[in-house]
Design an enzyme around this catalytic site. Structure first.
Site, PDB file in Angstrom:
ATOM      1  N   SER A   9      -2.309  11.108   4.643  1.00 53.64           N
ATOM      2  CA  SER A   9      -3.202   9.960   4.839  1.00 53.64           C
ATOM      3  C   SER A   9      -2.583   8.709   4.229  1.00 53.64           C
ATOM      4  O   SER A   9      -2.200   8.705   3.047  1.00 53.64           O
ATOM      5  CB  SER A   9      -4.549  10.248   4.174  1.00 53.64           C
ATOM      6  N   HIS A  34      -2.060  10.220   9.308  1.00 50.81           N
ATOM      7  CA  HIS A  34      -3.519  10.036   9.321  1.00 50.81           C
ATOM      8  C   HIS A  34      -3.814   8.615   8.832  1.00 50.81           C
ATOM      9  O   HIS A  34      -3.473   8.241   7.713  1.00 50.81           O
ATOM     10  CB  HIS A  34      -4.163  11.081   8.411  1.00 50.81           C
ATOM     11  N   ASP A  36      -6.445   5.946   7.926  1.00 47.40           N
ATOM     12  CA  ASP A  36      -7.843   5.757   7.524  1.00 47.40           C
ATOM     13  C   ASP A  36      -8.272   4.297   7.660  1.00 47.40           C
ATOM     14  O   ASP A  36      -7.682   3.411   7.047  1.00 47.40           O
ATOM     15  CB  ASP A  36      -8.032   6.194   6.070  1.00 47.40           C
ATOM     16  N   MET A  38     -11.402   1.745   7.117  1.00 48.33           N
ATOM     17  CA  MET A  38     -12.698   1.578   6.438  1.00 48.33           C
ATOM     18  C   MET A  38     -13.144   0.130   6.531  1.00 48.33           C
ATOM     19  O   MET A  38     -12.321  -0.786   6.416  1.00 48.33           O
ATOM     20  CB  MET A  38     -12.559   1.968   4.973  1.00 48.33           C
ATOM     21  N   HIS A  68      -8.582   7.609  11.889  1.00 45.87           N
ATOM     22  CA  HIS A  68      -9.895   8.062  11.422  1.00 45.87           C
ATOM     23  C   HIS A  68     -10.740   6.819  11.154  1.00 45.87           C
ATOM     24  O   HIS A  68     -10.541   6.123  10.160  1.00 45.87           O
ATOM     25  CB  HIS A  68      -9.699   8.906  10.146  1.00 45.87           C
ATOM     26  N   MET A  70     -13.762   5.014   9.935  1.00 49.37           N
ATOM     27  CA  MET A  70     -14.966   5.063   9.095  1.00 49.37           C
ATOM     28  C   MET A  70     -15.588   3.679   9.201  1.00 49.37           C
ATOM     29  O   MET A  70     -15.559   2.873   8.257  1.00 49.37           O
ATOM     30  CB  MET A  70     -14.572   5.411   7.655  1.00 49.37           C
ATOM     31  N   MET A 141     -15.006  16.537   6.973  1.00 46.51           N
ATOM     32  CA  MET A 141     -14.742  15.898   5.691  1.00 46.51           C
ATOM     33  C   MET A 141     -15.063  16.898   4.576  1.00 46.51           C
ATOM     34  O   MET A 141     -16.143  17.480   4.553  1.00 46.51           O
ATOM     35  CB  MET A 141     -15.621  14.648   5.507  1.00 46.51           C
ATOM     36  N   GLY A 146     -14.497   7.524   1.948  1.00 48.91           N
ATOM     37  CA  GLY A 146     -14.448   6.219   1.288  1.00 48.91           C
ATOM     38  C   GLY A 146     -13.279   6.080   0.328  1.00 48.91           C
ATOM     39  O   GLY A 146     -12.743   4.996   0.177  1.00 48.91           O
ATOM     40  N   PHE A 147     -12.875   7.188  -0.284  1.00 50.22           N
ATOM     41  CA  PHE A 147     -11.831   7.083  -1.313  1.00 50.22           C
ATOM     42  C   PHE A 147     -10.933   8.309  -1.304  1.00 50.22           C
ATOM     43  O   PHE A 147     -11.407   9.413  -1.020  1.00 50.22           O
ATOM     44  CB  PHE A 147     -12.481   6.949  -2.710  1.00 50.22           C
ATOM     45  N   GLY A 149      -8.309  10.871  -3.489  1.00 56.05           N
ATOM     46  CA  GLY A 149      -8.257  11.392  -4.853  1.00 56.05           C
ATOM     47  C   GLY A 149      -9.514  12.100  -5.332  1.00 56.05           C
ATOM     48  O   GLY A 149      -9.655  12.376  -6.521  1.00 56.05           O
ATOM     49  N   ASP A 179     -10.333  17.114   5.872  1.00 52.85           N
ATOM     50  CA  ASP A 179      -9.895  15.844   5.269  1.00 52.85           C
ATOM     51  C   ASP A 179     -10.577  15.622   3.920  1.00 52.85           C
ATOM     52  O   ASP A 179     -11.792  15.427   3.866  1.00 52.85           O
ATOM     53  CB  ASP A 179     -10.252  14.702   6.245  1.00 52.85           C
ATOM     54  N   GLY A 180      -9.764  15.639   2.869  1.00 48.49           N
ATOM     55  CA  GLY A 180     -10.277  15.300   1.540  1.00 48.49           C
ATOM     56  C   GLY A 180     -10.009  16.380   0.508  1.00 48.49           C
ATOM     57  O   GLY A 180     -10.445  17.520   0.668  1.00 48.49           O
ATOM     58  N   GLY A 181      -9.251  16.011  -0.517  1.00 44.64           N
ATOM     59  CA  GLY A 181      -9.023  16.918  -1.639  1.00 44.64           C
ATOM     60  C   GLY A 181      -8.148  18.120  -1.313  1.00 44.64           C
ATOM     61  O   GLY A 181      -8.180  19.130  -2.028  1.00 44.64           O
ATOM     62  N   GLY A 201      -3.861  13.073   1.193  1.00 48.36           N
ATOM     63  CA  GLY A 201      -3.413  11.760   0.741  1.00 48.36           C
ATOM     64  C   GLY A 201      -2.720  11.857  -0.599  1.00 48.36           C
ATOM     65  O   GLY A 201      -1.487  11.933  -0.688  1.00 48.36           O
ATOM     66  N   SER A 202      -3.527  11.922  -1.656  1.00 50.14           N
ATOM     67  CA  SER A 202      -2.954  11.864  -3.004  1.00 50.14           C
ATOM     68  C   SER A 202      -2.044  13.050  -3.307  1.00 50.14           C
ATOM     69  O   SER A 202      -1.048  12.892  -4.021  1.00 50.14           O
ATOM     70  CB  SER A 202      -4.068  11.749  -4.035  1.00 50.14           C
TER      71      SER A 202
HETATM   72  C1  DX5 Z   1     -11.353   9.690   2.659  1.00 52.28           C
HETATM   73  C2  DX5 Z   1     -10.248   9.664   3.703  1.00 52.28           C
HETATM   74  C3  DX5 Z   1      -9.194  10.680   3.449  1.00 52.28           C
HETATM   75  C4  DX5 Z   1      -8.473  10.497   2.136  1.00 52.28           C
HETATM   76  C5  DX5 Z   1      -7.804  11.749   1.742  1.00 52.28           C
HETATM   77  O1  DX5 Z   1     -12.382   8.883   3.086  1.00 52.28           O
HETATM   78  O2  DX5 Z   1     -10.768   9.899   4.983  1.00 52.28           O
HETATM   79  O3  DX5 Z   1      -8.281  10.739   4.535  1.00 52.28           O
HETATM   80  O4  DX5 Z   1      -7.536   9.478   2.195  1.00 52.28           O
HETATM   81  O5  DX5 Z   1      -7.247  11.568   0.477  1.00 52.28           O
HETATM   82  P1  DX5 Z   1      -7.126  12.762  -0.553  1.00 52.28           P
HETATM   83  O6  DX5 Z   1      -6.253  13.779   0.096  1.00 52.28           O
HETATM   84  O7  DX5 Z   1      -6.522  12.138  -1.756  1.00 52.28           O
HETATM   85  O8  DX5 Z   1      -8.517  13.296  -0.792  1.00 52.28           O
HETATM   86 ZN    ZN Z   2      -9.427  10.349   6.699  1.00 54.12          ZN
END
Ligand code: DX5
Ligand code: ZN
Length: 238
Positions: A9, A34, A36, A38, A68, A70, A141, A146-147, A149, A179-181, A201-202
């Site tokens: 991401s 990916h 993102d 927002m 993606h 949002m 999700m 939104g964020f 990490g 998607d996420g964590g 992402g992170s």
């Molecule tokens: C959150 C995003 C994700 C996010 C994933 O709203 O849609 O794509 O960047 O980041 P990590 O992998 O750090 O949770």
């Molecule tokens: Zn995403």
């Protein structure tokens, strides 16, 4: 059985040198980017618009760009991203007035299309065959959007399992993303629950060596592959 896709991401990439960072993660073995988006309305954060997607294409990024959204409303921005070179565009069903219309709009631009479900979004949209027939991607999700990490929400495993059953039962050609964590510690159980696209992402961009993380993720995925294929064949033969 489709191959597993690893989709870093951009949210955790270095925005000051985005093209370079994305080229680096692709050279390190990533399959999909990916992207993102927002709008500080649908989610309480703001990222970038279609001009950045277009710039990445102009910079020479050829890999699939999985957008993606949002954002709310969806339609206008979806078209802008399609024209800017997106490969696939996914949106949250509750963010648009007419889901079928938005799906058709994106398809009409020759993009793949997906629906994204927040941890608490009703999955009943997927009981509609007319919607399922149009989808290329279902993205679940595993954090509240939104964020980057945040920590993976464990109940996503059960949701993945349910959606995987639905996809296999209808023999749909739909990719199931999460998607996420996502990280090297949980990717195995996420894949076992039925996901075949992993947004991270992170876990990737915050490490000094992207290649090492991606290779470690693939090692975890290989462990799941054989039993998963067996399971899929067994379920299909039922
Ligand atoms: C959150 C995003 C994700 C996010 C994933 O709203 O849609 O794509 O960047 O980041 P990590 O992998 O750090 O949770
Ligand atoms: Zn995403």
């Amino acid at each position: 059985m489709k191959e597993f896709l690893i989709a870093p991401s951009i949210l955790s990439a270095d925005f000051a040198r985005l093209g370079e960072d994305i080229a680096k993660v692709l050279a390190s073995g990533a399959d999909v980017i990916h992207f993102d988006v927002m709008d500080n309305h649908y989610v309480p954060n703001l990222t970038v618009g279609s001009i950045v997607c277009k710039s990445l294409r102009n910079y020479g990024i050829l890999a699939p760009i999985d957008v993606h959204l949002m954002v709310k409303p969806v339609d206008h921005l979806a078209i802008a991203f399609a024209k800017a070179g997106a490969t696939s565009i996914s949106f949250h069903p509750e963010a648009t007035k007419d889901i079928a219309y938005t799906l058709a709009l994106i398809k009409n631009e020759s993009c793949k299309v997906g629906l994204v479900f927040n941890p608490n979004t009703d999955l009943s949209y997927l009981n509609n065959i007319k919607i399922m027939d149009k989808l290329d991607i279902i993205l679940l999700m595993s954090v509240n959007p939104g964020f980057s990490g945040q920590s993976f929400i464990p109940t996503t495993l059960n949701t993945l399992y349910q959606v995987r059953k639905l996809i296999d039962k209808g023999d749909y050609d739909i990719r199931l993303g999460v998607d996420g964590g996502i990280n090297i510690t949980n990717i195995y159980k996420v894949a076992k629950a039925g996901a075949d696209m992993f947004v991270a992402g992170s876990a990737i961009f915050k490490q000094p060596n992207y290649k090492t993380v991606i290779e470690m993720m693939r090692c975890e995925l290989v462990k799941v592959l054989s039993p998963f294929i067996k399971d899929t064949i067994l379920r299909k033969n039922k």
